[in-house]
Scaffold this active site. Structure first.
Site, mmCIF file in Angstrom:
data_model
loop_
_atom_site.group_PDB
_atom_site.id
_atom_site.type_symbol
_atom_site.label_atom_id
_atom_site.label_comp_id
_atom_site.label_asym_id
_atom_site.label_seq_id
_atom_site.Cartn_x
_atom_site.Cartn_y
_atom_site.Cartn_z
ATOM 1 C CE LYS A 159 -8.690 13.229 -18.228
ATOM 2 N NZ LYS A 159 -8.947 14.426 -17.464
ATOM 3 N NE ARG A 212 -2.155 1.009 3.704
ATOM 4 C CZ ARG A 212 -2.448 0.380 4.842
ATOM 5 N NH1 ARG A 212 -3.446 -0.469 4.902
ATOM 6 N NH2 ARG A 212 -1.735 0.594 5.918
HETATM 7 C C1 LIG Z 1 -9.684 14.498 -16.234
HETATM 8 C C2 LIG Z 1 -9.172 15.600 -15.419
HETATM 9 C C3 LIG Z 1 -8.974 15.426 -14.065
HETATM 10 C C4 LIG Z 1 -9.376 14.169 -13.332
HETATM 11 O O1 LIG Z 1 -8.617 13.058 -13.687
HETATM 12 P P1 LIG Z 1 -9.208 11.577 -13.514
HETATM 13 O O2 LIG Z 1 -8.005 10.717 -13.669
HETATM 14 O O3 LIG Z 1 -10.247 11.407 -14.575
HETATM 15 O O4 LIG Z 1 -9.796 11.490 -12.136
HETATM 16 C C5 LIG Z 1 -8.431 16.482 -13.362
HETATM 17 N N1 LIG Z 1 -8.119 17.645 -13.950
HETATM 18 C C6 LIG Z 1 -8.297 17.841 -15.267
HETATM 19 C C7 LIG Z 1 -7.927 19.140 -15.865
HETATM 20 C C8 LIG Z 1 -8.848 16.838 -16.046
HETATM 21 O O5 LIG Z 1 -9.067 17.052 -17.333
#
Ligand SMILES: *Cc1c(COP(=O)(O)O)cnc(C)c1O
Length: 389
Positions: free
Chosen positions: A204, A54
């Site tokens: 992303k 963890r």
């Molecule tokens: C998608 C996104 C997040 C959140 O990320 P997740 O991995 O989907 O939880 C945070 N900030 C921005 C600018 C995003 O586009």
């Protein structure tokens, strides 16, 4: 070492892994210690390695070392999603009675978390105009703990004057956190702009293939890192080891992918800017954008995510256009290899500053497809829009 060399070499040690180029997926909960002395040493304060699954495995350490090296921070803490990284960073430093300033352009789910949960814990939540710059000083109070920026905002693409905001915050002893997902660690170096903690949705561009959820937060200093990591250890927050492997794997090609996302994004945005159906483009790399000068000063590139606003047309026409597209997927997230399009409504949730759109707002993620095919698909879409207007 130049950035592209760091991206290839950081967080790897083939000699520790039988010569394998990549750090493997370490699946571990229990980590065994040969002696009591070594077990006790693994639990000494500030030692977050090889203690328990963890707390982190060698795959975790490789990913965190790599992100910190590229972004230029002290060290990184990985988490299960971008949202978890954003909310955990806030919770690690806020206490009842504190005041937090969030940009009005912040990622929507963070706003929901702050309004529901930070407020519930007796933390004062206030929003500020993304274009405020040094005037943020006027909203800083004796109990302000954090100013949270996101630049450019992922729906409105307003570029913030981060050095001016950071200078005002630091003058008052206030920390600056940044959501740096849009630019990735490659095109923006938050610590050189005065940011204390930089946060990414690695879901992303870092992972880059639309197949994993992952987040991270990087601290500028050892003190901030220890505080953040300690909170995550206490809270039980950890990223999956398979996801960390995918994050590392995506990161090796981040720079070359981004070059293409940038090129296609700018080409598409410039083409859209000439279209009669389009009123305005939201892309800081275009010279016509109000944030262009700040972007040029503080960023070394642009990712493939941008917005545009149509002239006023009925919703049914926009819906028909979007339904007709074949190369642009519709769905949450972005940063993968594929193109996406999404209708957005950034205006109604804002409270500190007005966001006006003269027509429907759309957001595109420019993927790695051929630019001519991407234009042709949109051109067909505009025919459908006209036929339904
Ligand atoms: C998608 C996104 C997040 C959140 O990320 P997740 O991995 O989907 O939880 C945070 N900030 C921005 C600018 C995003 O586009």
């Amino acid at each position: 070492m130049k950035q592209d060399t760091t991206i290839v070499t950081t967080g790897r040690s083939p000699e520790d892994h039988h010569g394998a180029v990549n750090v493997p997926v370490y699946r571990a909960s229990t980590i065994l210690h040969p002696t009591v002395a070594e077990m006790e040493a693994s639990h000494s304060s500030g030692n977050f390695l090889n203690r328990y699954g963890r707390v982190g495995t060698p795959t975790t350490a490789a990913f965190e070392t790599a992100i910190a090296a590229i972004e230029g921070g002290f060290n990184t803490v990985s988490m299960s999603s971008g949202l978890a990284a954003l909310t955990s960073s806030l919770l690690a430093f806020l206490s009842t009675g504190d005041h937090v300033l969030l940009t009005d352009s912040i990622y929507g789910p963070v706003r929901r978390f702050a309004d529901v949960h930070l407020t519930r814990l007796g933390i004062e939540v206030e929003y500020f105009d993304p274009l405020i710059g040094g005037d943020i000083a006027k909203q800083i109070k004796a109990n302000t703990k954090i100013v949270f920026v996101e630049s450019p905002g992922s729906l409105t693409f307003e570029v913030q004057d981060i050095p001016a905001i950071a200078a005002a915050a630091h003058d008052a002893g206030v920390l600056v956190f940044m959501d740096n997902t849009w630019a990735s660690p490659v095109y923006c170096k938050p610590f050189s702009l005065g940011v204390d903690i930089s946060i990414h949705a690695c879901t992303k561009y870092i992972t880059g293939h639309s197949d994993a959820m992952l987040g991270c937060a990087t601290a500028a200093t050892e003190e901030l890192y220890i505080a953040l990591k300690t909170f995550c250890v206490h809270q039980g927050i950890c990223a999956g080891t398979e996801e960390l492997f995918l994050g590392l794997r995506g990161m090796r090609t981040l720079s070359v992918r981004l070059e293409r996302h940038m090129k296609t994004g700018i080409a598409l945005a410039s083409w859209l800017e000439q279209r009669p159906e389009v009123s305005r483009i939201l892309h800081p790399a275009l010279p016509s954008d109000p944030g262009h000068e700040l972007w040029k000063r503080d960023f070394s590139g642009a990712s493939g995510l941008f917005g545009f606003i149509l002239h006023d047309v009925p919703k049914k026409a926009v819906d028909a256009m979007l339904d007709s597209l074949s190369l642009y997927g519709m769905g949450a997230s972005w940063g993968g290899f594929e193109s996406l399009i999404l209708p957005t409504k950034p205006g109604p949730i804002r409270t500190a500053s007005e966001w006006k759109a003269e027509g429907p707002s759309l957001r595109i993620h420019a993927g790695l497809e051929d630019i001519e095919d991407l234009k042709a698909d949109l051109e067909k879409g505009f025919e459908v829009l006209k036929a339904n207007a």
